[in-house]
Design a protein around this motif. Sequence first.
Motif, PDB file in Angstrom:
ATOM      1  N   ARG A 309       0.818  -1.203   0.000  1.00 59.04           N
ATOM      2  CA  ARG A 309       0.000   0.000   0.000  1.00 59.04           C
ATOM      3  C   ARG A 309       0.859   1.263   0.000  1.00 59.04           C
ATOM      4  N   ILE A 310       1.886   1.281   0.836  1.00 57.88           N
ATOM      5  CA  ILE A 310       2.715   2.479   0.960  1.00 57.88           C
ATOM      6  C   ILE A 310       3.641   2.636  -0.241  1.00 57.88           C
ATOM      7  N   HIS A 311       4.162   1.537  -0.736  1.00 60.35           N
ATOM      8  CA  HIS A 311       5.128   1.588  -1.830  1.00 60.35           C
ATOM      9  C   HIS A 311       4.513   0.988  -3.097  1.00 60.35           C
ATOM     10  N   SER A 312       4.659  -0.307  -3.318  1.00 63.86           N
ATOM     11  CA  SER A 312       4.055  -0.942  -4.492  1.00 63.86           C
ATOM     12  C   SER A 312       4.186  -2.453  -4.344  1.00 63.86           C
ATOM     13  N   ALA A 313       3.452  -3.178  -5.196  1.00 66.20           N
ATOM     14  CA  ALA A 313       3.557  -4.640  -5.181  1.00 66.20           C
ATOM     15  C   ALA A 313       4.967  -5.070  -5.564  1.00 66.20           C
ATOM     16  N   GLU A 314       5.565  -4.342  -6.504  1.00 65.61           N
ATOM     17  CA  GLU A 314       6.936  -4.668  -6.923  1.00 65.61           C
ATOM     18  C   GLU A 314       7.923  -4.448  -5.780  1.00 65.61           C
ATOM     19  N   ASP A 315       7.747  -3.362  -5.036  1.00 60.39           N
ATOM     20  CA  ASP A 315       8.630  -3.099  -3.893  1.00 60.39           C
ATOM     21  C   ASP A 315       8.462  -4.175  -2.826  1.00 60.39           C
ATOM     22  N   PHE A 316       7.225  -4.620  -2.610  1.00 58.82           N
ATOM     23  CA  PHE A 316       7.008  -5.694  -1.647  1.00 58.82           C
ATOM     24  C   PHE A 316       7.735  -6.964  -2.069  1.00 58.82           C
ATOM     25  N   GLU A 317       7.583  -7.335  -3.338  1.00 52.30           N
ATOM     26  CA  GLU A 317       8.230  -8.556  -3.824  1.00 52.30           C
ATOM     27  C   GLU A 317       9.744  -8.455  -3.709  1.00 52.30           C
ATOM     28  N   ASN A 318      10.259  -7.278  -3.994  1.00 57.77           N
ATOM     29  CA  ASN A 318      11.692  -7.036  -3.888  1.00 57.77           C
ATOM     30  C   ASN A 318      12.153  -7.190  -2.434  1.00 57.77           C
ATOM     31  N   ALA A 319      11.394  -6.604  -1.516  1.00 56.97           N
ATOM     32  CA  ALA A 319      11.729  -6.675  -0.095  1.00 56.97           C
ATOM     33  C   ALA A 319      11.611  -8.107   0.421  1.00 56.97           C
ATOM     34  N   ARG A 320      10.572  -8.812  -0.023  1.00 59.20           N
ATOM     35  CA  ARG A 320      10.389 -10.209   0.404  1.00 59.20           C
ATOM     36  C   ARG A 320      11.534 -11.079  -0.096  1.00 59.20           C
ATOM     37  N   ASP A 321      11.911 -10.906  -1.365  1.00 56.97           N
ATOM     38  CA  ASP A 321      13.013 -11.696  -1.909  1.00 56.97           C
ATOM     39  C   ASP A 321      14.320 -11.368  -1.197  1.00 56.97           C
ATOM     40  N   ALA A 322      14.512 -10.078  -0.900  1.00 54.17           N
ATOM     41  CA  ALA A 322      15.735  -9.671  -0.204  1.00 54.17           C
ATOM     42  C   ALA A 322      15.804 -10.287   1.182  1.00 54.17           C
ATOM     43  N   SER A 323      14.637 -10.439   1.819  1.00 59.31           N
ATOM     44  CA  SER A 323      14.606 -10.986   3.175  1.00 59.31           C
ATOM     45  C   SER A 323      15.051 -12.436   3.218  1.00 59.31           C
ATOM     46  N   SER A 324      14.976 -13.133   2.079  1.00 57.58           N
ATOM     47  CA  SER A 324      15.346 -14.549   2.063  1.00 57.58           C
ATOM     48  C   SER A 324      16.786 -14.777   1.615  1.00 57.58           C
ATOM     49  N   ILE A 325      17.540 -13.697   1.396  1.00 64.85           N
ATOM     50  CA  ILE A 325      18.906 -13.860   0.889  1.00 64.85           C
ATOM     51  C   ILE A 325      19.789 -14.598   1.882  1.00 64.85           C
ATOM     52  N   LEU A 326      19.771 -14.182   3.128  1.00 64.33           N
ATOM     53  CA  LEU A 326      20.697 -14.759   4.096  1.00 64.33           C
ATOM     54  C   LEU A 326      20.239 -16.119   4.602  1.00 64.33           C
ATOM     55  N   PHE A 327      19.007 -16.210   5.067  1.00 68.08           N
ATOM     56  CA  PHE A 327      18.583 -17.437   5.730  1.00 68.08           C
ATOM     57  C   PHE A 327      17.478 -18.188   4.986  1.00 68.08           C
ATOM     58  N   GLY A 328      17.040 -17.655   3.861  1.00 65.14           N
ATOM     59  CA  GLY A 328      16.020 -18.330   3.080  1.00 65.14           C
ATOM     60  C   GLY A 328      16.623 -19.052   1.888  1.00 65.14           C
ATOM     61  N   LYS A 329      15.765 -19.317   0.919  1.00 68.66           N
ATOM     62  CA  LYS A 329      16.194 -20.066  -0.260  1.00 68.66           C
ATOM     63  C   LYS A 329      16.121 -19.196  -1.514  1.00 68.66           C
ATOM     64  N   ALA A 330      16.550 -17.959  -1.379  1.00 67.35           N
ATOM     65  CA  ALA A 330      16.512 -17.059  -2.537  1.00 67.35           C
ATOM     66  C   ALA A 330      17.418 -17.592  -3.636  1.00 67.35           C
ATOM     67  N   ALA A 331      16.860 -17.736  -4.821  1.00 64.75           N
ATOM     68  CA  ALA A 331      17.655 -18.202  -5.954  1.00 64.75           C
ATOM     69  C   ALA A 331      18.586 -17.086  -6.408  1.00 64.75           C
ATOM     70  N   LEU A 332      19.672 -17.481  -7.061  1.00 65.33           N
ATOM     71  CA  LEU A 332      20.692 -16.527  -7.472  1.00 65.33           C
ATOM     72  C   LEU A 332      20.119 -15.459  -8.403  1.00 65.33           C
ATOM     73  N   GLU A 333      19.193 -15.862  -9.295  1.00 68.32           N
ATOM     74  CA  GLU A 333      18.643 -14.873 -10.224  1.00 68.32           C
ATOM     75  C   GLU A 333      17.818 -13.817  -9.494  1.00 68.32           C
ATOM     76  N   LYS A 334      17.176 -14.197  -8.391  1.00 66.85           N
ATOM     77  CA  LYS A 334      16.432 -13.211  -7.604  1.00 66.85           C
ATOM     78  C   LYS A 334      17.398 -12.226  -6.946  1.00 66.85           C
ATOM     79  N   ILE A 335      18.499 -12.735  -6.434  1.00 67.56           N
ATOM     80  CA  ILE A 335      19.492 -11.870  -5.788  1.00 67.56           C
ATOM     81  C   ILE A 335      20.056 -10.872  -6.795  1.00 67.56           C
ATOM     82  N   GLN A 336      20.277 -11.340  -8.014  1.00 71.83           N
ATOM     83  CA  GLN A 336      20.829 -10.456  -9.044  1.00 71.83           C
ATOM     84  C   GLN A 336      19.846  -9.357  -9.436  1.00 71.83           C
TER      85      GLN A 336
END
Length: 434
Positions: A309-336
Amino acid sequence: MIKLFCMPTLANFIKELRWRGMIHDMTPGTEEQLAKEKTLGYIGFDPTAKSLHIGNLATVMLLVHMQRSGHQPIALVGGATGMVGDPSGKSAERNLLDEDTLRENQAGVRKQLEKFLDFDVAAENQAVLVNNYDWFGKIGFLEFLRDAGKHLTVNYMMAKDSVKKRLETGLSFTEFSYQLLQGYDFYHLYQHHGVKLQMGGSDQWGNITTGTEFIRRKASGDAFALTAPLITKSDGTKFGKSESGNVWLDADMTSPYKFYQFWLNVADDDLSRLLRVFSLKNQEEVEALEQMPNPNEAKRALAEELTTRIHSAEDFENARDASSILFGKAALEKIQRIDERTLLEVFEGLPQETISCSEYEETSNVVDLLSETTHQLVFKSKGEARRMIQQGGVSINKEKIASPEAEANFSLLQNKYLLIQRGKKNHFLVRVED
């Protein structure tokens, strides 16, 4: 902008606020007025910064629910009162802002309010934005004293908590006059726009009731006041601040990633209240989230709703993917795909080292990279690095290292970073620069 959904009856505005725990005080007759007819109500926002923060968001939600219930919300940006400074809840006088800064801040606040309220002129209860500089800028000092000052006694103004609490530390006449200016705002909106209700946080009760009294004395009219509880944490401290200060709604001041993380990290004891105040989910949906065995699921739902709501759906997805970088299963292409600013915010606090491109290119194998080339950041010796690799405990850029003899030719994240993991919880960042 929030898609509006009008409640079946106007009376449901108060009912909605009650189950959400969003009523602290209201003057007699307020509920009856809101049930009787479409009512214009306003909240004032002093443009002391170019962005609202989540402390302001609780009062913004009052306007949101008001409009969803069929009433008409007015958002007042205090271009004039922002030059004076409200003493409510303050232990010392604020620095006064110049006119250019106030104008810039006003534009930022309006842009953010448009994400919450429907300003479409075609709507029957369209939101309206007003600026009190538009009328105060035309009133002379002597005229104001004659037409406004004589209607409220000093004794009445001194009795307000916002004044009494500041008398020991000192209160300038400038700040003392604030409640008279806010009271005149209410009177002006009552006379020229038919506004009958002012709302705000509980710390504004004194200023708001000054307005109802001003209208009664000067215009012999009926006006009403409603305040919401201030949002505090379960330990009693102020809500809306992170370690780095206020959590702002402007992405340049608080990034979508940090905004998302803030909601994920709220205390379990605060979660129910935050869901009720900040979410637009209905009562059944909120109660279902409150009853989830794992509170983290409800936190993720709240973080998703607010970040989108405050930012955008794209910003949410970006933030969610970023949150999984260290301890989640973020794929390399998402990190890039994640922007560098967000990536560095994720890595904030990790042990880091910088090496040159030539050092990286001249490193023959991964054992050398993890020990000598990275200046013993990850392992103190080649033997230690070799043993951990053989035990399957080392990853670089999310790729598990299978052999100590593997070549050190990993693609760099964002063309300049290596993310190294040792064991389950130890992460390191290596920056490769020219």
